[in-house]
Design an enzyme around this catalytic site. Structure first.
Site, PDB file in Angstrom:
ATOM      1  CG  ASN A   1      15.040 -14.928  46.736  1.00 34.00           C
ATOM      2  OD1 ASN A   1      15.187 -14.516  45.591  1.00 34.00           O
ATOM      3  ND2 ASN A   1      13.850 -15.021  47.300  1.00 34.00           N
TER       4      ASN A   1
ATOM      5  NE  ARG B   1      17.044  -5.352  37.672  1.00 32.60           N
ATOM      6  CZ  ARG B   1      18.266  -5.622  38.112  1.00 32.60           C
ATOM      7  NH1 ARG B   1      19.111  -6.216  37.298  1.00 32.60           N
ATOM      8  NH2 ARG B   1      18.643  -5.303  39.322  1.00 32.60           N
TER       9      ARG B   1
ATOM     10  NE  ARG C   1      23.940  -5.584  43.527  1.00 32.70           N
ATOM     11  CZ  ARG C   1      23.320  -4.845  44.447  1.00 32.70           C
ATOM     12  NH1 ARG C   1      22.079  -5.116  44.783  1.00 32.70           N
ATOM     13  NH2 ARG C   1      23.939  -3.840  45.029  1.00 32.70           N
TER      14      ARG C   1
ATOM     15  CG  HIS D   1      15.582   2.260  40.267  1.00 30.38           C
ATOM     16  ND1 HIS D   1      14.465   2.225  41.072  1.00 30.38           N
ATOM     17  CD2 HIS D   1      15.860   0.967  39.973  1.00 30.38           C
ATOM     18  CE1 HIS D   1      14.091   0.974  41.277  1.00 30.38           C
ATOM     19  NE2 HIS D   1      14.908   0.185  40.611  1.00 30.38           N
TER      20      HIS D   1
ATOM     21  CE1 TYR E   1       9.886 -10.312  39.082  1.00 30.84           C
ATOM     22  CE2 TYR E   1      10.717  -8.078  39.327  1.00 30.84           C
ATOM     23  CZ  TYR E   1      10.932  -9.443  39.323  1.00 30.84           C
ATOM     24  OH  TYR E   1      12.189  -9.927  39.568  1.00 30.84           O
TER      25      TYR E   1
ATOM     26  NE  ARG F   1       9.636  -8.498  47.066  1.00 28.31           N
ATOM     27  CZ  ARG F   1      10.292  -7.728  46.208  1.00 28.31           C
ATOM     28  NH1 ARG F   1       9.633  -7.048  45.312  1.00 28.31           N
ATOM     29  NH2 ARG F   1      11.593  -7.638  46.250  1.00 28.31           N
TER      30      ARG F   1
ATOM     31  CG  HIS G   1       8.518  -4.680  41.540  1.00 30.80           C
ATOM     32  ND1 HIS G   1       8.653  -3.719  40.549  1.00 30.80           N
ATOM     33  CD2 HIS G   1       9.758  -4.875  42.034  1.00 30.80           C
ATOM     34  CE1 HIS G   1       9.932  -3.373  40.438  1.00 30.80           C
ATOM     35  NE2 HIS G   1      10.621  -4.049  41.328  1.00 30.80           N
TER      36      HIS G   1
END
Length: 705
Positions: A66, A397, A427, A457, A490, A586, A614
């Site tokens: 992270n 993704r 990314r 997205h 997630y 979160r 998430h």
């Protein structure tokens, strides 16, 4: 005008004639510091004695990866801002340099704690479980001999040291690669004596080497760091010279891609061009062995143009996140989380035809408590069904060998109309998405790269099926990516529906993404960048009006980040109007709860547990008729204005009640929750009486029997 001073945290805020200025920077917490606070909470899991030992090691490594991304993206962007617009400030009032000055001590404190946890807690406790990291000074003769042979046979042939002189300038150092700076005495075969050399460890090499017990008389789980092996035998690379010292270091670079939306003709080519430079972006951090001399540290810092605040002296391997390899090398189920088997909704498990099941009722999935397999099966059945004429899907993704992609390929080869909107600029997944796009295009799939200037997205899949003389839309909408692997850890919601209005909305969004035209009015969905921001603000204002009329009013948001200024101000106004505001966030939160007269009625909590939270959910009580929305969007400027996002209502009464019950469970969590204070810090909840941990309760509720 009369002025009264109102203290907000440690900062004074000016209140004029009893009205607090909601633009006051003292009301907001810096987003970068908030992200570091989140990393603190992750690291706290590594210190939690109630968790399995190898999972604690994983949390340590996650906190390190992270921090890598934090420097690669967030710090890099602040450094760029400092040079481009040094006076620019965010809502918290800090300019770029002030942010960097605040980040440095907090980041150094975090890194020091990471290595303390490794060296003082985890390594000794792992050793008690016969999982050992053997340091050079503790190698036995047999271990030493085996490692020497390993170096000569496996490492020596592929290592390439570079002596530094006028003909051999300082080499280009790859982003986050393991490197060594070596001080030498003596002259080489050509009479040169530069005194220094650089050695880069190839990325293909394992960073941790397991010692074979039969050849070295080591324990079953004895390991040696690659850096220790290179340190021990590095002199073999410099024949006839003496190695004075050898120290590992690692450089982190700006890894955010820059694509000028106004100056590109081909987005694919532009992204490919930027990817080639990612490993050589501007340096933003230097990690180096704490035993390195001050002169060598200074030499490297000057070479990379790194400030003192960006230099980290570390007591252990510089690439600490690679220690995570241990988890896969050690077969000790007792030191890991017990395996969890997710369930499948009864409506799908008892009905082989998903379209029949979805036609009867909306179906909600809550991952990872419920399996992601139905999402894959939905696309598979669509690919095989002769009545399905078209499939349209967004991919942000996904996994390298995605079963969803394979189903889309099968559908295209069967002659169905398949359209996939791929976001090339997801990314760190850019290269994989470029490869994926080529694979789909080879199968005659219509591939679109979204809209220049706006990342796609939204998580949507639309299946158009001919039923008799009519077409029917079957839709999956989600809060998370179509990624089978991340769906196992997630937390996300996914909705299957054949609702005509939702189907029409999704079709309209796909038209926007693939063609040209004006903004299209939607029936039920809220969409960024057009209606989501205003829609949320309107619903907050409705709760404010209800509260002013004496009606019960409540807002619950469960998201990953809260930084968008207008929505934060609206939530402040809601609190001032006595609306009860509960935020389950979160990660980043720039809003400050608990400020008298501003956010007395706002609570912010963060849930940290086995799974990464998430889900994005927006709930408004709406005068006793609750509205519940799930979304792909967080409360961030980028999600509201620079991305294509979908926010969808949960209208089925039973499903809405489920989501409300889930939110209530998270708000009752007193064992895995952290409560945000008005100064931006967090305090971990301590159970008073019976402990409640939302993730554990949901696992018990949904576990496959």
């Amino acid at each position: 005008m009369t002025e009264n001073k109102v203290k907000i945290g440690s900062v004074e805020n000016t209140e004029i004639e009893g009205v607090i200025d909601l633009n006051d920077s003292a009301l907001y917490f810096n987003r970068e510091l908030s992200l570091l606070e989140f990393n603190d909470r992750v690291l706290a899991q590594a210190k939690n004695e109630n968790l399995p030992l190898l999972e604690r090691l994983n949390y340590l490594c996650i906190s390190c990866s992270n921090l890598d991304e934090f420097y690669e993206v967030r710090v890099a962007s602040v450094i760029q801002l400092a040079s481009l617009d040094p006076l620019a400030t965010m809502c918290d009032g800090l300019n770029a340099q002030e942010q960097l000055d605040a980040i440095a001590p907090k980041a150094h404190e975090l890194v020091s704690e990471q290595y303390r946890v490794l060296n003082e807690l985890l390594i000794p406790q792992l050793a008690e479980q016969n999982i050992r990291f053997i340091r050079r000074h503790d190698w036995t003769d047999r271990q030493q001999q085996w490692l020497k042979t390993f170096f000569q046979e496996e490492l020596l042939p592929i290592l390439t040291p570079v002596g530094l002189d006028s003909a051999h300038p300082f080499p280009r150092i790859l982003n986050k690669s393991l490197n060594f700076i070596i001080s030498l005495t003596g002259k080489d075969a050509f009479g040169r004596n530069s005194g220094r050399a650089i050695l880069q460890a190839p990325r293909a090499l394992p960073r941790i080497v397991q010692l074979p017990s039969d050849e070295t008389e080591s324990g079953e789980y004895d390991f040696v760091f690659l850096s220790s092996i290179i340190h021990a035998f590095v002199d073999q690379l410099f024949n006839g010279m003496s190695v004075k010292c050898c120290h590992q270091f690692r450089v982190t670079r700006n890894s955010d891609l820059f694509v000028d939306d106004d100056a590109i003709d081909d987005l694919l080519n532009a992204v490919e061009g930027e990817l080639a430079m990612r490993n050589y972006g501007d340096e933003v951090r230097l990690e180096i062995d704490a035993n390195c001399s001050e002169g060598t540290v200074q030499f490297l810092a000057e070479r990379f143009g790194i400030t003192q605040g960006q230099v980290f002296l570390v007591d252990g391997p510089v690439n600490l996140n690679r220690v995570q390899e241990i988890s896969s090398l050690v077969d000790r189920p007792d030191l890991k989380f017990a395996p969890y088997q997710p369930s499948t909704p009864a409506a799908l498990s008892r009905n082989k035809n998903f379209f029949d099941a979805i036609k009867k009722q909306d179906i909600l999935l809550h991952h990872p408590y419920e399996s992601f397999v139905p999402v894959i099966e939905f696309v598979r059945q669509a690919a095989a069904d002769p009545n399905v004429l078209a499939i349209k899907q967004t991919l942000y993704r996904t996994s390298a060998d995605s079963p969803i992609v394979n189903a889309l390929l099968k559908a295209a080869r069967a002659g169905k109309e398949v359209t996939v909107v791929i976001e090339l600029r997801a990314r760190f997944d850019e290269k994989a998405n470029i490869t994926l796009a080529a694979k789909l295009q080879d199968a005659a799939v219509h591939v679109v790269y979204g809209v220049v200037g706006y990342k796609t997205h939204a998580k949507m899949c639309l299946v158009i099926r001919k039923e008799g003389k009519k077409f029917r839309d079957y839709v999956h909408l989600g809060t998370g990516n179509y990624h089978p692997n991340t769906a196992r850890f997630y937390t996300d919601y996914g909705l299957f529906t054949s609702n005509n209005e939702l189907g029409e909305d999704v079709r309209k969004i796909f038209w926007q993404l693939t063609s040209l035209g004006k903004v299209i009015k939607l029936n039920k969905l809220l969409q960024s960048p057009f209606t989501l921001h205003k829609g949320l603000l309107d619903k907050i204002e409705r709760e404010i009006d209800l509260a002013k009329k004496g009606r019960p009013a409540k807002i619950i948001f469960k998201v990953n980040s809260v930084v968008e200024e207008k929505i934060m101000q609206a939530l402040y106004r809601a609190s001032q109007a006595d609306v009860e505001v509960k935020l389950i966030v979160r990660g980043i939160c720039s809003l400050r709860p608990g400020i008298k007269g501003v956010s007395d009625n706002i609570e912010v909590r963060s849930i940290i547990g086995r799974f990464l939270e998430h889900t994005r959910v927006y709930m408004f009580t709406n005068d006793g008729h609750p509205e519940v929305y799930a979304a792909s969007a967080d409360i961030m400027n980028r999600n509201m204005f620079r991305r294509v996002e979908a926010c969808f209502p949960i209208e089925n009464k039973a499903l809405k009640a489920r989501v409300l019950a889930d939110l209530d469970l998270y708000l009752k969590d007193n064992a895995g929750s952290w409560i945000m204070q008005s100064d931006g810090s967090y305090v971990q909840s301590v159970p008073e009486g019976e402990a409640c941990q939302a993730q554990v309760a949901l696992m018990e509720q949904f576990s496959a029997k």
